[in-house]
Design a protein around this motif. Structure first.
Motif, PDB file in Angstrom:
ATOM      1  N   ASP A  35     -29.774 -63.287 133.088  1.00 45.47           N
ATOM      2  CA  ASP A  35     -29.338 -62.087 133.799  1.00 45.47           C
ATOM      3  C   ASP A  35     -28.434 -61.315 132.863  1.00 45.47           C
ATOM      4  OD1 ASP A  35     -29.024 -60.239 135.703  1.00 45.47           O
ATOM      5  OD2 ASP A  35     -27.540 -61.348 136.858  1.00 45.47           O
ATOM      6  N   TRP A  42     -28.452 -62.419 129.171  1.00 40.11           N
ATOM      7  CA  TRP A  42     -29.756 -62.674 128.569  1.00 40.11           C
ATOM      8  C   TRP A  42     -29.754 -62.502 127.074  1.00 40.11           C
ATOM      9  CZ3 TRP A  42     -31.578 -58.535 126.031  1.00 40.11           C
ATOM     10  CH2 TRP A  42     -31.160 -57.273 126.457  1.00 40.11           C
ATOM     11  N   ARG A  43     -28.725 -61.832 126.544  1.00 46.63           N
ATOM     12  CA  ARG A  43     -28.685 -61.691 125.086  1.00 46.63           C
ATOM     13  C   ARG A  43     -28.566 -63.043 124.399  1.00 46.63           C
ATOM     14  NH1 ARG A  43     -27.725 -57.610 122.127  1.00 46.63           N
ATOM     15  NH2 ARG A  43     -26.239 -58.773 120.884  1.00 46.63           N
ATOM     16  N   LYS A  44     -27.847 -63.952 125.069  1.00 46.45           N
ATOM     17  CA  LYS A  44     -27.753 -65.295 124.495  1.00 46.45           C
ATOM     18  C   LYS A  44     -29.113 -65.983 124.562  1.00 46.45           C
ATOM     19  CE  LYS A  44     -23.019 -66.020 126.011  1.00 46.45           C
ATOM     20  NZ  LYS A  44     -22.254 -66.690 127.058  1.00 46.45           N
ATOM     21  N   ALA A  90     -39.247 -62.041 128.687  1.00 48.18           N
ATOM     22  CA  ALA A  90     -38.671 -61.688 127.393  1.00 48.18           C
ATOM     23  C   ALA A  90     -37.447 -60.785 127.540  1.00 48.18           C
ATOM     24  CB  ALA A  90     -39.721 -60.989 126.530  1.00 48.18           C
ATOM     25  N   GLY A  91     -37.123 -60.413 128.783  1.00 52.12           N
ATOM     26  CA  GLY A  91     -35.931 -59.588 128.994  1.00 52.12           C
ATOM     27  C   GLY A  91     -36.171 -58.118 128.747  1.00 52.12           C
ATOM     28  N   LEU A  92     -37.427 -57.715 128.666  1.00 60.63           N
ATOM     29  CA  LEU A  92     -37.723 -56.312 128.393  1.00 60.63           C
ATOM     30  C   LEU A  92     -37.864 -55.510 129.668  1.00 60.63           C
ATOM     31  CD1 LEU A  92     -40.326 -56.874 125.593  1.00 60.63           C
ATOM     32  CD2 LEU A  92     -37.997 -56.064 125.336  1.00 60.63           C
ATOM     33  N   LEU A  93     -38.019 -56.219 130.774  1.00 62.84           N
ATOM     34  CA  LEU A  93     -38.273 -55.538 132.029  1.00 62.84           C
ATOM     35  C   LEU A  93     -37.407 -56.220 133.067  1.00 62.84           C
ATOM     36  CD1 LEU A  93     -40.286 -53.309 132.822  1.00 62.84           C
ATOM     37  CD2 LEU A  93     -41.805 -55.099 133.620  1.00 62.84           C
ATOM     38  N   GLU A  94     -36.829 -55.400 133.890  1.00 64.23           N
ATOM     39  CA  GLU A  94     -35.922 -55.948 134.885  1.00 64.23           C
ATOM     40  C   GLU A  94     -36.706 -56.342 136.121  1.00 64.23           C
ATOM     41  OE1 GLU A  94     -31.602 -54.503 136.458  1.00 64.23           O
ATOM     42  OE2 GLU A  94     -32.961 -53.103 135.499  1.00 64.23           O
ATOM     43  N   ARG A 109     -31.896 -64.648 124.623  1.00 65.04           N
ATOM     44  CA  ARG A 109     -32.879 -63.963 123.798  1.00 65.04           C
ATOM     45  C   ARG A 109     -33.113 -64.657 122.462  1.00 65.04           C
ATOM     46  NH1 ARG A 109     -33.299 -57.665 124.001  1.00 65.04           N
ATOM     47  NH2 ARG A 109     -34.077 -58.345 125.987  1.00 65.04           N
ATOM     48  N   ARG A 110     -32.061 -65.261 121.936  1.00 66.41           N
ATOM     49  CA  ARG A 110     -32.206 -65.940 120.647  1.00 66.41           C
ATOM     50  C   ARG A 110     -33.115 -67.160 120.737  1.00 66.41           C
ATOM     51  NH1 ARG A 110     -28.734 -64.146 116.870  1.00 66.41           N
ATOM     52  NH2 ARG A 110     -27.194 -62.687 117.666  1.00 66.41           N
ATOM     53  N   ARG A 148     -43.141 -59.857 129.990  1.00 66.85           N
ATOM     54  CA  ARG A 148     -42.099 -58.906 129.601  1.00 66.85           C
ATOM     55  C   ARG A 148     -40.803 -59.186 130.344  1.00 66.85           C
ATOM     56  NH1 ARG A 148     -43.737 -53.137 130.289  1.00 66.85           N
ATOM     57  NH2 ARG A 148     -41.900 -52.709 129.033  1.00 66.85           N
ATOM     58  N   TYR A 193     -41.117 -63.385 121.032  1.00 66.42           N
ATOM     59  CA  TYR A 193     -42.046 -62.635 121.885  1.00 66.42           C
ATOM     60  C   TYR A 193     -43.030 -61.874 121.021  1.00 66.42           C
ATOM     61  CZ  TYR A 193     -43.659 -58.933 125.039  1.00 66.42           C
ATOM     62  OH  TYR A 193     -44.435 -58.060 125.762  1.00 66.42           O
ATOM     63  N   PHE A 217     -49.171 -54.099 119.718  1.00 70.30           N
ATOM     64  CA  PHE A 217     -48.005 -53.907 118.858  1.00 70.30           C
ATOM     65  C   PHE A 217     -48.397 -53.042 117.692  1.00 70.30           C
ATOM     66  CE2 PHE A 217     -49.396 -56.580 115.431  1.00 70.30           C
ATOM     67  CZ  PHE A 217     -50.298 -57.422 116.053  1.00 70.30           C
TER      68      PHE A 217
END
Lengths: 674, 310
Positions: B68, B71-73, B50-54, B75-76, B47, B80, B85
C-alpha cells in the motif's frame, strides 16, 4: 527493506544525456546555432557601421551594445523555439514508447524522472546559451557593455529557458501525447511573447491612454530589453533594436509619463523574473503529481508542507531582493497607470520626434545653427511685457521665497516643479557630466546647465538647471530631475531672458537620435527670477521655438508637419500655416522683426543628404495674417537666419560662417561689411 | 510460504469491472501461470501487483508486506515485464541494463557485472554494444526480461513474455523461465497461449471476465476438470451402430467422428468408464481401441470457461 539513500547521478539524466549527445546530431545543431548567431552578429556589425558612421556619439560602444542586444535577442528567440521542442516530448515520449511503465515499476521516484528529464532537456538549451558566451564576449572589444549586462542577459535567458522547459514538460505530463503537448507548448510561448503585446495595444486603443506597464511583464522580450536598453542613443541598426526595446521593454513609460520624476521606476524584468519563478514552481509541482501512476492527487501532509515551504522560500527571496534594491528605484509601483502629468502633453514627444527627424546623417551640433540661447534683442519701446500681469502667481506650495503677487490665471500656465526643494542630486563624481552656462543680457544672472550620465547605468540620466545672481544674492534650481533615457535625451537650456529682467524662459532641448537639423528646444518653461518658482508655459510642441520681442507670442515649428504655429501665450490660441516646399525639409531659426509684426525663418531643403541640406530658402511670414513670402529660394549657400536688428535688414550666416545682410522686404543679399 | 496473496482485489475502469474480487495465492518459488482470454483481466492484475495501478478495492500482500503506502519497499522485490514495451532509441544494450541498474541504485562496480551476467543469462552477450533498436523481437523480449532482473528480484511478473515470438524463440523463452524458476524465484507468467504454460507452470490460475475461475497446482486443476473426460475409440463394425449404442449409455454427451476415431464426451469416473466399455462389447460393438484422451491445459481451460467466453 531498509532505506538506501540515493547515490550518484539521477539515472534519467545519465540516460537522456547519453542518447541526446550521441553522434553528430547534437554537435551539428550546436554548430549551426553558433554559425547563425555569428552570421547575425556580422550582419548587425555591418549594419551599424553603415548607418552610424556620421553619428555624434562614439561608434565603438554603439557597435558593442547593438551586437550585444542583437545577440541576446536572437538567443532569446532560439530559447523560445528550441525549449518546447526538447521538453514537450519528455514525459509523453515515454508513454508513447511504452517505456513509462517500466520506469514506474522501478523504485525511481516519479519526481526524479521529471527532474531528470527537465535537467537533461534544459542542459541542452543551456549548452546553446552558454556556448554563445565566448562569442558574445567579443562585444567587450567594442565596449559599451559591462560584464554585469552579460550576467543580466544570461540570468534572464536561463530563467526563460527554465520557465518554457517546465511549461513544455508540464504539457507533456498532462497530455501524454507529444504532438498535442508540442502544439500547446508553442501556444504557451506565443501567449508569453505576443499575448502581452496584443493586450497592451488593445488596452491602449480602448482606453486611448498609456496602458500600465504591468501588462508587458510576462513578455520575455520585454524583460530582456528592460534589462539591456542602453543609455547611448544609436542610429540605424542600433536604433531599430532600441526602438524595439523601448516598445517591448516598457520604456514608453519613460518616454511619456515619468519624464520628470526624480527617481526611476523598476525595470520590468524585476517583475518578470519573480513571475517566471512562480509559474515555474507551480507548474513543476503540478507536474510532479501528473507523472505519478497512482495516487495522483492524494497529497500527503509532508508533501503539502514541502510545497508550502518552497513557496515561502521563493516568496521570501523575492521580497528580500525587492527590499534590498528599493532605494535604487522609485516607490511608485508598476501597477500604477502612468498618468501623464496634467501640465504636459508629452505623448507627442514619443511619437513625433523620430518622425520629425529625417533620414540619418548629419549632426545637429556641428551645424552653424547649433542651438544657443538667442541673444536678447534690444528692447524696443513698443514691447510691453504683458505676461507678468497675467501671471497665475506662485502656485507651487513649497516655494522658498513666495511672492505675494496673485492674479487671475488666464495664461495656460500650470506649475511643474518647485525650485529649491530637495531632490535626488546625484554624486556627480561618478558620472559623465556635460555642463554649459549662459549669462543674462543685463549681466545680472548666470544660468548653469548640466546633464549627467551614470558611468555604468543605461536607464536614466540627470539634468539640472541652476540660475544664480551674479552677486550671489540668490540661486534658483529650475530643473533638478532624473529622467529615463529614451530616443536621445534632453538638456535644459535658457531660451529667452525677459526684458524686464524678471523671467527666464527655458526649454528642454532634445539631443535626438538620428538627423535633426534645427533643434533649439521642445517646450517652454518660465522661471520667476524673483522667487524661483517655475511654471510650464507650453508643453512639448516643436523642435524650434522663438518668443516674440514683447514676449506675448510664441512662434514654433510644430510637431507632425503642422508647419509654423503662432501661439498667443495669454489665451493659448494658436494659428498655423504649412511650410511645405516638398519632401525632406526642415524649418527653424525663427527670427522676429523688432516690432514683432513679422518673422523670418530658414527652410532647409532635402535635409541630411550629403550636407545638412542641399539648399535653403528664407521665408518671411506676417505675424497677423500668416501670409508667406519666400525671400530667398533654394539657395545653395545654405544661409541661416540669425537676427533681425533693424526693421529692414536681417542678418544671415552662410555655410562658411560668413555674415550677410538680407533686405527684409526684397530678400536681396549683400555682403556684411564687418 | 505464500509469496503473493490478493484479497478481494478489484479494479474498475468506469463501469467496466476489469478485475472482480480476485483472491489469488501464489506460493513462494512457484512458477504460476495466469491464464485467460484477451480482456480477461490478466494485465490489469499484473499491473496492480507491480504497483502501477491502484486497486479500486481489496489488498495485495507481497512476501508478507502489504503493498500500500509502503509499496516502494516492496517494489525492489518485484521485477516486471510489461506485455507491450518499447525500447529507447539511441541506446546500447549494455546502457539499457546500466540505466535500469542505476534506477535500482546498484553501486557502480556492481552494475557492470550484473549487466554482463544478465546478458549471458538471456544469451545476448554478443549484442552488448549493439543499439537496442537493432535487436530482433525475440532479443528485445529477452532484453526486457533481463531488465526486470537487474535488481535480483524475488518475484517476477511477466506479462505475455512469449507473445509475438516465433516457435524457436518461444522455446528459448520457456527454457529461460525454467532456469529462473530453478533459481527459486516466484514467477507469475500470464498468457492466452496455454500449451506452453501447461508444460512450464507448476500451478495455474484461470481468469475469466475478471474472476478467478480456478486456481491451484496443475494436477489439481486437471483432476477437477477431469470429472468430464474425452474417450477415443476405434471400432471395426459400423460406426453408426457404435454411435447409437454409445448415445444410449448414461453419462455420454457429444459423440464426434474424427480420423476414423470416435470421440466421446463422457461424464463419469474410472468405474463408469470400464462399465461403458463392457456395455459396448456386450452390445457387439467391435472395439479395436479404447482410450482416454489426455486432456491438456487448453482443453481444461475451455471446459472451465465454457459459456463464459464472451
Amino acid at each position: 527493506m531498509r532505506f538506501k539513500p540515493r547515490l550518484g547521478v539521477n539515472p534519467v539524466i545519465v540516460k537522456e544525456l547519453r542518447s541526446r549527445m550521441r553522434g553528430a546530431r547534437a554537435f551539428v545543431n550546436l554548430t549551426g546555432a553558433l554559425l547563425l548567431l555569428g552570421t547575425a552578429s556580422y550582419v548587425l556589425y555591418r549594419l551599424v557601421l553603415a548607418t552610424a558612421q556620421y553619428s555624434r556619439s562614439p561608434l565603438s560602444p554603439q557597435i558593442g551594445q547593438t551586437l550585444f542586444i542583437g545577440l541576446a535577442f536572437l538567443e532569446l528567440m532560439m530559447v523560445c523555439f528550441i525549449t518546447p521542442a526538447v521538453t514537450a516530448g519528455a514525459i509523453s515520449g515515454e508513454w508513447e514508447k511504452l517505456t513509462y511503465e517500466m520506469l514506474m515499476a522501478t523504485p525511481l521516484r516519479p519526481a526524479s524522472i521529471l527532474w531528470g528529464k527537465l535537467v537533461s532537456a534544459l542542459s541542452y538549451v543551456f549548452l546553446l546559451i552558454f556556448a554563445a558566451v565566448p562569442m558574445a564576449s567579443l562585444v567587450f572589444i567594442f565596449g559599451g557593455v559591462s560584464p554585469r549586462d552579460m550576467i543580466k542577459a544570461l540570468v534572464i535567458l536561463v530563467a526563460v529557458a527554465v520557465l518554457l522547459g517546465v511549461v513544455g514538460i508540464f504539457m507533456s505530463a498532462l497530455l501524454r501525447r507529444t504532438a498535442v503537448a508540442t502544439v500547446l507548448s508553442y501556444l504557451a510561448v506565443l501567449a508569453f511573447v505576443i499575448g502581452p503585446v496584443l493586450v497592451f495595444i488593445l488596452v491602449a486603443v480602448l482606453r486611448q491612454a498609456e496602458p500600465p506597464r504591468l501588462i508587458l511583464v510576462p513578455n520575455p522580450v520585454s524583460a530582456l530589453f528592460s534589462a539591456l536598453t542602453p543609455y547611448t542613443p544609436g542610429d540605424g541598426a542600433s536604433g531599430l533594436f532600441m526602438s524595439l526595446g523601448m516598445i517591448l521593454g516598457g520604456d514608453l513609460q519613460a518616454l511619456t509619463g515619468s519624464g520628470n520624476t526624480t527617481a526611476i521606476p523598476r525595470p520590468l524584468y524585476h517583475y518578470s523574473l519573480p513571475l517566471y519563478g512562480a509559474v515555474t514552481l507551480t507548474l513543476y509541482l503540478l507536474a510532479t503529481r501528473l507523472v505519478r501512476p497512482t495516487r495522483r492527487w492524494r497529497i500527503r501532509w509532508k508533501e503539502a508542507l514541502t510545497a508550502l515551504a518552497l513557496y515561502l522560500l521563493f516568496g521570501g527571496a523575492v521580497a528580500l531582493a525587492f527590499v534590498s534594491t528599493t532605494d535604487r528605484y522609485e516607490k511608485a509601483s508598476v501597477l500604477a497607470v502612468p498618468t501623464p502629468a496634467p501640465q504636459r502633453v508629452v505623448v507627442e514627444r514619443v511619437v513625433v520626434a523620430p518622425v520629425e527627424m529625417p533620414r540619418p546623417v548629419p549632426v545637429p551640433t556641428e551645424l552653424p545653427v547649433a542651438a544657443s540661447p538667442l541673444p536678447a534683442p534690444t528692447p524696443t519701446p513698443s514691447a510691453t511685457p504683458t505676461l507678468s500681469a497675467q501671471d497665475p502667481g506662485p502656485t507651487a506650495p513649497a516655494v522658498a521665497r513666495t511672492t505675494a503677487e496673485t492674479s487671475t490665471a488666464r495664461v495656460t500656465v500650470t506649475p511643474t516643479k518647485v525650485a529649491g526643494t530637495p531632490t535626488a542630486t546625484p554624486d556627480l563624481t561618478e558620472m559623465e557630466v556635460d555642463t554649459w552656462s549662459f549669462a543674462s543680457p543685463d549681466g545680472k544672472w548666470r544660468a548653469h546647465g548640466l546633464v549627467a550620465f551614470p558611468v555604468n547605468g543605461r536607464e536614466k540620466y540627470y539634468t539640472q538647471l541652476k540660475v544664480e545672481e551674479t552677486d550671489g544674492a540668490a540661486e534658483w534650481t529650475a530643473v533638478d530631475e532624473w529622467s529615463r533615457l529614451a530616443l536621445g535625451y534632453t538638456t535644459p537650456q535658457p531660451l529667452h531672458w525677459s526684458r524686464d529682467g524678471r523671467y527666464l524662459y527655458f526649454t528642454n532641448r532634445p539631443v535626438p537620435d538620428g538627423c535633426a537639423v534645427f533643434v533649439n528646444g521642445s517646450d517652454l518653461n518660465r522661471l520667476d527670477l524673483s522667487d524661483g518658482s517655475v511654471a510650464a508655459v507650453v508643453p512639448h510642441s516643436g523642435l524650434w521655438l522663438s518668443l516674440s520681442p514683447d514676449e506675448t507670442t510664441l512662434a514654433y515649428i510644430g510637431y507632425g508637419g503642422r508647419g509654423l504655429v503662432v501661439r498667443d501665450l495669454a489665451t493659448g490660441a494658436e494659428r498655423e500655416t504649412k511650410l511645405d516646399p516638398g519632401q525632406g525639409y526642415a524649418a527653424g531659426h525663427i527670427v522676429w522683426s523688432p516690432d514683432g509684426t513679422a518673422l523670418v525663418l530658414t527652410l532647409a531643403i532635402r535635409t541630411c543628404s550629403t550636407n545638412w541640406a542641399e539648399s535653403v530658402s528664407v521665408v518671411r511670414v506676417e505675424a497677423a495674417t500668416l501670409k508667406q513670402a519666400t525671400l530667398i529660394r533654394e539657395d545653395e549657400r545654405l544661409f541661416t537666419t540669425v537676427e533681425w536688428p533693424t526693421p529692414d535688414k536681417v542678418l544671415l550666416k552662410d555655410d562658411g560662417e560668413r555674415l550677410w545682410w538680407m533686405d527684409a522686404g526684397t530678400g536681396q543679399v549683400t555682403a556684411h561689411d564687418g | 510460504m505464500i509469496a503473493i496473496e490478493t484479497r478481494g482485489l478489484t479494479r474498475r475502469f468506469g463501469k467496466v469491472t476489469a478485475v472482480d474480487s480476485l483472491d489469488l495465492q501464489v506460493p513462494a518459488g512457484a512458477l504460476f501461470g495466469l491464464i485467460g482470454p484477451n480482456g480477461a483481466g490478466k494485465t490489469t492484475t499484473l499491473r496492480m501487483l507491480a504497483g502501477l495501478l491502484e486497486p479500486t478495492a481489496g489488498e495485495i500482500v507481497l512476501n508478507g508486506y502489504m503493498a500500500d503506502a509502503g509499496w516502494r519497499k516492496v517494489r525492489r522485490q518485484i521485477g516486471y515485464m510489461p506485455d507491450f514495451f518499447g525500447v529507447y532509441e539511441d541506446m546500447l544494450v549494455w546502457e539499457y541494463l546500466d540505466f535500469f541498474a542505476r534506477c535500482y541504485d546498484l553501486p557502480p562496480d556492481h552494475r557492470r557485472q550484473v549487466a554482463d551476467e544478465l546478458l549471458d543469462l538471456v544469451d545476448l552477450a554478443g549484442k552488448r554494444d549493439a543499439y537496442v533498436q537493432t535487436l530482433s523481437r525475440g532479443m528485445r523480449q529477452r532484453l526486457c526480461l533481463a531488465h526486470a532482473l537487474v535488481h535480483d528480484p524475488q518475484i517476477l511478473l511477466l506479462d505475455e513474455p512469449a507473445s509475438g515470438l516465433d516457435p524457436r524463440a518461444r522455446v528459448e523463452m520457456r527454457e529461460l523461465l525454467r532456469e529462473l524458476g530453478a533459481m527459486g524465484k516466484t514467477i507469475v507468467v500470464s498468457s492466452h497461449i496455454l500449451a506452453e504454460l501447461a508444460e512450464l507452470c507448476d500451478s495455474v490460475g484461470i481468469i475469466e471476465k475478471g474472476r478467478l475461475v480456478a486456481s491451484g497446482p496443475l494436477e489439481e486443476i486437471s483432476r477437477y476438470a477431469r470429472q468430464g473426460r474425452t474417450l477415443r475409440l476405434r471400432v471395426l463394425s459400423d460406426q453408426k451402430e457404435a454411435e447409437a449404442a454409445l448415445r444410449d449409455q448414461p453419462g455420454v454427451g457429444e459423440v464426434y467422428k474424427a480420423n476414423g476415431f470416435l470421440e466421446v464426451e463422457f461424464l463419469g469416473d474410472d468405474e463408469a468408464t470400464a462399465l461403458l466399455l463392457a456395455t459396448l462389447v456386450a452390445r457387439d460393438v467391435q472395439v479395436v481401441s479404447f482410450s482416454e484422451v489426455s486432456s491438456d491445459l487448453e482443453e481444461i481451460f475451455l471446459r472451465l470457461t465454457k459459456g463464459e467466453v464472451a
